[in-house]
Design an enzyme around this catalytic site. Structure first.
Site, PDB file in Angstrom:
ATOM      1  N   GLN A   1     -47.650 -16.941   3.821  1.00  0.00           N
ATOM      2  CA  GLN A   1     -46.515 -17.793   4.337  1.00  0.00           C
ATOM      3  C   GLN A   1     -46.870 -18.297   5.644  1.00  0.00           C
ATOM      4  OE1 GLN A   1     -42.791 -15.832   6.156  1.00  0.00           O
ATOM      5  NE2 GLN A   1     -41.989 -16.642   4.270  1.00  0.00           N
TER       6      GLN A   1
ATOM      7  N   ALA B   1     -37.765  -8.290  -2.603  1.00  0.00           N
ATOM      8  CA  ALA B   1     -38.152  -7.884  -1.340  1.00  0.00           C
ATOM      9  C   ALA B   1     -37.885  -6.568  -1.208  1.00  0.00           C
ATOM     10  CB  ALA B   1     -37.714  -8.908  -0.262  1.00  0.00           C
ATOM     11  N   ARG B   2     -36.450  -6.280  -1.080  1.00  0.00           N
ATOM     12  CA  ARG B   2     -36.115  -5.099  -0.350  1.00  0.00           C
ATOM     13  C   ARG B   2     -36.364  -3.993  -1.598  1.00  0.00           C
ATOM     14  NH1 ARG B   2     -29.979  -6.771   1.475  1.00  0.00           N
ATOM     15  NH2 ARG B   2     -30.417  -8.317   0.023  1.00  0.00           N
TER      16      ARG B   2
ATOM     17  N   TYR C   1     -36.637 -21.692  11.705  1.00  0.00           N
ATOM     18  CA  TYR C   1     -37.932 -21.917  12.306  1.00  0.00           C
ATOM     19  C   TYR C   1     -37.937 -23.232  12.490  1.00  0.00           C
ATOM     20  CZ  TYR C   1     -39.281 -16.906  11.068  1.00  0.00           C
ATOM     21  OH  TYR C   1     -39.144 -15.599  11.023  1.00  0.00           O
TER      22      TYR C   1
END
Length: 387
Positions: free
Chosen positions: A100, A345-346, A170
């Site tokens: 990423q 993810a989690r 971002y």
């Protein structure tokens, strides 16, 4: 038409992944000196061994001021040996690996990095208690070029893909946001102007690497903030990205690391745990007012699906569904709805081998409780506190 099996192989640009599950980027805090550490290699090796089709290394900054904090990978020649060790370890387990890449913009910690953060417009950073500097035209050109150079370095290091970060406010996302972008030049105002940075970065990366590796992007569907980037504008940007042919797939996300981080995660808000990571007087401030920043949203499976379906109906580009995916039934539904990939993810932080067990027994439950207490561990080494 029959929906594909989520565990069947799939094409992603020039790649063929062994299945359609991608380990989503979660900042690991395992890169001392902004270089790959042994813990980072083991972290991604374990997820590769656990059965993902591809694992995503987060977060690989394209410039020193683009890091969210000092000990975060910065894509430069010195990082190459460690990156090669990392990709070799993942490939040995049969999985692909993506880097990423991006610039944290206003989410960067200027004090930690030793240089002021950079964004579409000048403001004040609650992260570093410093001024955020407005990006000049030279900055935009430099950062765009840095993305292309980072993608080339990733290809040289053996990565199979790069994921360009256009989300979470971002740098590129700060330009997209009408709330954060107050510019009066050709990069502000209309959506076409605000999208120039993201579109330019995607084109630069494609021109740099061609078809050597797959190119993905992570795009906010919405910021989850009043006055921020919204679904209708995001869909238009996605259509422009598709038109340009710069991407092989798009991962759909939401929320603002700067203004509303829990909009992406949903579930319990770990305010107390976040406060414990901070020095005084920030610790006291977080305990007293943290719930205004770390808001709580109820968790449900596939919580971004409804909005993601708007994109699925309008785009031909392969899409990656993210957000609240922890059950095999959810993955099957994503395939039935036309998504080419899912990102987790989690649930994988709790059980890196969950996918291997789900493949053998689709009824295998996830042990993730969505307590989100893994989130504050990004300041040490990211892990599930219950595992």
């Amino acid at each position: 038409m029959t929906a594909p099996d989520v565990f069947s192989p799939a094409r992603l640009g020039p790649l063929t992944l062994r299945n359609r599950v991608i380990k989503a980027a979660t900042f690991e805090h395992m890169a001392p000196g902004a270089l790959v550490g042994d813990d980072l290699i083991e972290f991604h090796r374990a997820h590769a061994a656990g059965g993902v089709g591809m694992t995503t290394v987060a977060y690989c900054a394209v410039a020193p001021e683009g890091r969210t904090e000092h000990d975060q990978i910065w894509m430069r020649p010195e990082a190459l040996p460690g990156l090669r060790r990392l990709t070799d370890a993942v490939h040995a387990e049969g999985a692909a690996i993506s880097a990423q890449i991006g610039h944290a913009g206003p989410v960067a910690n200027g004090r930690s990095n030793g240089v002021h953060a950079l964004a579409a417009s000048a403001s004040f950073s609650p992260l570093s208690m410093q001024k955020i500097r407005k990006a000049t035209h030279a900055d935009i050109e430099r950062v765009t070029k840095a993305h292309a150079e980072a993608a080339l370095l990733a290809a040289e290091a053996g990565f199979d893909a790069v994921e360009i970060h256009f989300g979470h406010n971002y740098m590129a996302s700060s330009f997209l946001s009408p709330l954060l972008n107050k510019r009066k030049d050709e990069y502000g105002g209309s959506l076409a102007n605000r999208a120039k940075v993201a579109l330019g970065i995607a084109r630069a990366v494609r021109e740099a690497v061609g078809d050597r590796i797959a190119i993905l992007a992570k795009l906010n569907m919405e910021d989850g903030v009043r006055g921020g980037f919204q679904v209708e504008e995001s869909l238009q940007v996605a259509q422009w990205l598709e038109r340009d042919g710069s991407l092989d797939a798009l991962e759909l996300t939401a929320g603002s690391s700067l203004l509303n981080p829990m909009y992406l995660f949903r579930g319990e808000a770990p305010v107390k745990e976040f406060a414990e990571t901070l020095p005084q007087p920030l610790k006291l401030g977080m305990k007293m007012t943290g719930k205004k920043f770390i808001r709580e949203y109820p968790y449900r499976e596939a919580f971004l699906l409804d909005k993601a379906l708007l994109f699925r109906r309008e785009l031909e580009l392969p899409l990656i569904l993210l957000g609240g995916i922890s059950e095999r039934a959810t993955m099957d539904r994503a395939m039935a709805e036309g998504f080419e990939f899912v990102a987790m993810a989690r649930a994988l932080l709790r059980e890196p081998d969950l996918l291997n067990r789900m493949r053998e027994n689709p009824a295998t439950p996830s042990l993730c409780t969505h307590c989100n207490k893994c989130m504050p561990t990004i300041f040490t080494k990211t892990h599930c506190v219950l595992a």
